[in-house]
Write an enzyme that holds these catalytic residues in place. Structure first.
Site, PDB file in Angstrom:
ATOM      1  N   LYS A   1      -6.233 -31.980 -89.431  1.00  0.00           N
ATOM      2  CA  LYS A   1      -6.887 -33.111 -90.097  1.00  0.00           C
ATOM      3  C   LYS A   1      -8.306 -33.337 -89.538  1.00  0.00           C
ATOM      4  O   LYS A   1      -8.518 -33.138 -88.339  1.00  0.00           O
ATOM      5  CB  LYS A   1      -6.035 -34.361 -89.840  1.00  0.00           C
ATOM      6  CG  LYS A   1      -6.441 -35.560 -90.652  1.00  0.00           C
ATOM      7  CD  LYS A   1      -5.561 -36.754 -90.346  1.00  0.00           C
ATOM      8  CE  LYS A   1      -6.013 -37.481 -89.114  1.00  0.00           C
ATOM      9  NZ  LYS A   1      -5.758 -38.915 -89.087  1.00  0.00           N
TER      10      LYS A   1
ATOM     11  N   LYS B   1     -11.951 -38.348 -86.197  1.00  0.00           N
ATOM     12  CA  LYS B   1     -13.191 -38.789 -85.539  1.00  0.00           C
ATOM     13  C   LYS B   1     -13.205 -38.448 -84.062  1.00  0.00           C
ATOM     14  O   LYS B   1     -14.258 -38.343 -83.464  1.00  0.00           O
ATOM     15  CB  LYS B   1     -13.422 -40.280 -85.781  1.00  0.00           C
ATOM     16  CG  LYS B   1     -12.307 -41.167 -85.288  1.00  0.00           C
ATOM     17  CD  LYS B   1     -12.625 -42.606 -85.613  1.00  0.00           C
ATOM     18  CE  LYS B   1     -11.724 -43.193 -86.663  1.00  0.00           C
ATOM     19  NZ  LYS B   1     -10.291 -43.198 -86.315  1.00  0.00           N
TER      20      LYS B   1
ATOM     21  N   LYS C   1       0.871 -35.765 -79.631  1.00  0.00           N
ATOM     22  CA  LYS C   1      -0.048 -36.142 -78.542  1.00  0.00           C
ATOM     23  C   LYS C   1       0.620 -35.886 -77.189  1.00  0.00           C
ATOM     24  O   LYS C   1      -0.003 -35.382 -76.262  1.00  0.00           O
ATOM     25  CB  LYS C   1      -0.430 -37.629 -78.634  1.00  0.00           C
ATOM     26  CG  LYS C   1      -1.679 -37.940 -79.427  1.00  0.00           C
ATOM     27  CD  LYS C   1      -2.957 -37.725 -78.618  1.00  0.00           C
ATOM     28  CE  LYS C   1      -4.184 -38.389 -79.178  1.00  0.00           C
ATOM     29  NZ  LYS C   1      -4.730 -38.002 -80.419  1.00  0.00           N
TER      30      LYS C   1
HETATM   31  N1  AQP Z   1      -8.920 -36.665 -92.443  1.00  0.00           N
HETATM   32  C1  AQP Z   1      -8.463 -37.704 -93.118  1.00  0.00           C
HETATM   33  N2  AQP Z   1      -8.151 -37.558 -94.417  1.00  0.00           N
HETATM   34  C2  AQP Z   1      -7.699 -38.609 -95.139  1.00  0.00           C
HETATM   35  N3  AQP Z   1      -7.518 -39.833 -94.632  1.00  0.00           N
HETATM   36  C3  AQP Z   1      -7.819 -40.022 -93.334  1.00  0.00           C
HETATM   37  N4  AQP Z   1      -7.769 -41.097 -92.542  1.00  0.00           N
HETATM   38  C4  AQP Z   1      -8.206 -40.767 -91.301  1.00  0.00           C
HETATM   39  N5  AQP Z   1      -8.557 -39.472 -91.265  1.00  0.00           N
HETATM   40  C5  AQP Z   1      -8.313 -38.978 -92.502  1.00  0.00           C
HETATM   41  C6  AQP Z   1      -7.287 -42.385 -92.988  1.00  0.00           C
HETATM   42  O1  AQP Z   1      -8.206 -43.390 -92.597  1.00  0.00           O
HETATM   43  C7  AQP Z   1      -7.471 -44.571 -92.286  1.00  0.00           C
HETATM   44  C8  AQP Z   1      -7.866 -45.043 -90.950  1.00  0.00           C
HETATM   45  O2  AQP Z   1      -7.475 -44.114 -89.991  1.00  0.00           O
HETATM   46  P1  AQP Z   1      -7.649 -44.435 -88.470  1.00  0.00           P
HETATM   47  O3  AQP Z   1      -9.043 -44.199 -88.106  1.00  0.00           O
HETATM   48  O4  AQP Z   1      -7.128 -45.782 -88.193  1.00  0.00           O
HETATM   49  O5  AQP Z   1      -6.669 -43.477 -87.739  1.00  0.00           O
HETATM   50  P2  AQP Z   1      -6.457 -41.946 -87.779  1.00  0.00           P
HETATM   51  O6  AQP Z   1      -5.744 -41.548 -89.026  1.00  0.00           O
HETATM   52  O7  AQP Z   1      -5.778 -41.606 -86.494  1.00  0.00           O
HETATM   53  O8  AQP Z   1      -7.921 -41.352 -87.829  1.00  0.00           O
HETATM   54  P3  AQP Z   1      -8.540 -40.248 -86.926  1.00  0.00           P
HETATM   55  O9  AQP Z   1      -9.947 -40.061 -87.379  1.00  0.00           O
HETATM   56  O10 AQP Z   1      -7.679 -39.028 -86.894  1.00  0.00           O
HETATM   57  O11 AQP Z   1      -8.565 -40.981 -85.527  1.00  0.00           O
HETATM   58  P4  AQP Z   1      -8.365 -40.408 -84.091  1.00  0.00           P
HETATM   59  O12 AQP Z   1      -9.202 -39.182 -84.010  1.00  0.00           O
HETATM   60  O13 AQP Z   1      -8.858 -41.505 -83.191  1.00  0.00           O
HETATM   61  O14 AQP Z   1      -6.898 -40.168 -83.932  1.00  0.00           O
HETATM   62  C9  AQP Z   1      -5.986 -44.246 -92.371  1.00  0.00           C
HETATM   63  O15 AQP Z   1      -5.494 -44.697 -93.606  1.00  0.00           O
HETATM   64  C10 AQP Z   1      -5.981 -42.761 -92.269  1.00  0.00           C
HETATM   65  O16 AQP Z   1      -4.842 -42.180 -92.855  1.00  0.00           O
END
Ligand code: AQP
Length: 330
Positions: free
Chosen positions: A193, A196, A111
Site C-alpha cells: 500500500k 505516508k 507490524k
Molecule cells: N494507499 C491508500 N489507498 C487508499 N486509501 C488509503 N488510505 C490510506 N492509505 C491509502 C485511507 O486513508 C484513510 C486515512 O488513513 P490513515 O492515514 O488514518 O491510516 P493508514 O491507512 O494507516 O495510512 P498510512 O498512510 O498507511 O499511514 P501509516 O504509514 O502511518 O501507517 C483511511 O480510510 C485509509 O484507508
C-alpha cells in the site's frame, strides 16, 4: 440525514492514497450525509513522532482537508484531542474487548512481525480507541480503505457486545469501501500500500509534491515486461495501480481507462498518468497555499470541537451510567 464518520492519522504528510481512498470521497459524501471528519492525532503517537514535525503534520492536515473541499459549514471537522471523551470511552471499550480479538488484527500482526518487539502498547490497543472514535457519534457508515475494514468489523463486535451486556447504547455502523481508490499501491513496490510512513518516498506521491517531483516519481514507477496496458493486479501490479489511480482521479471505470490507453507504450502512459495526477493536485495545492496561514484553520477546529464535544459528553455520560460508574442520581 444519515451520519458518516471517518478520520485520518497525519503521522506524515498526506498522500495521494489518503486523497483517493478517503478525502475525495468525504467531499462527495458531505453533500448527502451529516459528515464527521476528525484528525486522529492520538493515533499518530502509537509510533514515536518528533513533536515539532507532528505539529506541522497536523496543521497541514487541517489545511489539506479544507483545500480538498471539506466545508466546515457542512461537515464537523475536529481534532481528536479536543474531545478528550474519546480517550475515556476508548478505555471503557478496551474493557469490553478480548485480547484474542486484538491479537487477530492483521495490521498489528504485520507490524509485530516486522518491528522486533519495539511496538508500543498504544499501537496494540488502538483498535479500541478507534471503536470509541466511531461509536461516540452513532454513525450509520464509516468510509474506509480496505485495510481498515477489519477494525470497523471489530468496532461492530464491541458495540454489539456492549449493547447486549448493558442495553442498546451504540448504533452498529457499516464500513463503506469504494470500488476504485480503496487501495492505492506504492509506485516503487506495487504489491504494498502507498503509505505516508514509507521509509523511501520514491513510491509515495504526497499531496504537496511539486509537479516535477510527481512526474519523476511516476516515470520511475515499477512496471513489468508484458508491454500491455491491462488491469491485472496479480500479474501486472504496477500498471494496474496506475490504471486505478487514473480511474479514481477522474471518476472513471477501470474498463474505460484501459480502453483509452490500451495502445500506449508504457512511457507515454506514465506521462499521461503524471499529467492527470498533477491536474488533480494543482488546485488543491493552490488552495492550501491560500489558507495554511489563515485563521480559517483555528476557526474550523473551534467550530468542530463545539459540535463534536456536545455529542461526546452526552454519549459518555450515558455509557458511564449504564455501566454503573456514576454515583449521583439521574
Ligand atoms: N494507499 C491508500 N489507498 C487508499 N486509501 C488509503 N488510505 C490510506 N492509505 C491509502 C485511507 O486513508 C484513510 C486515512 O488513513 P490513515 O492515514 O488514518 O491510516 P493508514 O491507512 O494507516 O495510512 P498510512 O498512510 O498507511 O499511514 P501509516 O504509514 O502511518 O501507517 C483511511 O480510510 C485509509 O484507508
Amino acid at each position: 440525514m444519515k451520519r458518516m464518520l471517518s478520520g485520518i492519522k497525519p503521522s506524515g504528510e498526506l498522500t495521494l492514497g489518503n486523497y483517493l481512498g478517503a478525502l475525495k470521497r468525504f467531499v462527495t459524501y458531505q453533500e448527502e450525509y451529516d459528515m464527521f471528519v476528525f484528525i486522529a492525532n492520538l493515533h499518530c503517537i502509537t509510533i514515536y513522532q518528533d513533536p515539532t514535525q507532528l505539529k506541522s503534520y497536523l496543521k497541514n492536515a487541517v489545511a489539506l482537508y479544507l483545500a480538498c473541499g471539506l466545508d466546515p459549514d457542512r461537515s464537523t471537522i475536529f481534532l481528536q484531542t479536543d474531545v478528550p471523551e474519546h480517550a475515556q470511552l476508548g478505555f471503557i471499550l478496551s474493557c469490553n474487548t478480548y485480547l484474542g480479538e486484538l491479537n487477530r488484527m492483521t495490521q498489528y500482526k504485520d507490524k509485530a512481525a516486522s518491528s522486533e518487539g519495539a511496538l508500543s502498547v498504544g499501537f496494540y490497543t488502538y483498535p479500541t480507541l478507534m471503536a470509541a472514535d466511531i461509536l461516540m457519534y452513532d454513525p450509520d457508515f464509516v468510509p474506509v480503505g480496505d485495510d481498515q475494514k477489519q477494525h470497523v468489523e471489530l468496532t461492530r463486535d464491541i458495540a454489539e457486545r456492549f449493547n447486549n451486556r448493558y442495553s442498546p447504547t451504540f448504533n452498529i455502523p457499516e464500513p463503506l469501501i469504494a470500488k476504485t481508490g480503496a487501495r492505492i499501491m506504492s509506485l516503487s513496490e506495487p504489491t504494498k500500500k502507498m503509505s505516508k510512513s514509507d521509509v523511501s518516498d520514491k513510491g509515495v506521491i504526497y499531496l504537496l509534491d511539486e509537479p516535477n517531483i510527481i512526474r519523476k516519481k511516476v516515470r520511475s514507477a515499477t512496471t513489468d515486461s508484458c508491454a500491455a496496458i491491462n488491469f491485472d493486479p496479480q500479474n501486472q501490479p504496477g500498471i494496474s495501480n496506475l490504471i486505478q489511480i487514473v480511474a479514481a482521479c477522474q471518476d472513471r471505470s477501470i474498463e474505460d481507462v484501459v480502453a483509452t490507453y490500451k495502445d500506449y507504450q508504457y512511457g507515454a502512459f506514465k506521462d499521461a498518468v503524471a499529467t492527470i495526477i498533477i491536474d488533480t493536485l494543482t488546485p488543491i495545492q493552490a488552495r492550501y497555499k491560500e489558507i495554511i496561514n489563515s485563521e480559517l484553520l483555528e476557526q474550523t477546529l473551534m467550530k468542530g470541537k463545539e459540535k463534536a464535544q456536545h455529542i461526546a459528553r452526552r454519549k459518555l455520560e450515558k455509557v458511564q451510567r449504564k455501566i454503573g460508574l456514576e454515583i449521583k442520581k439521574k
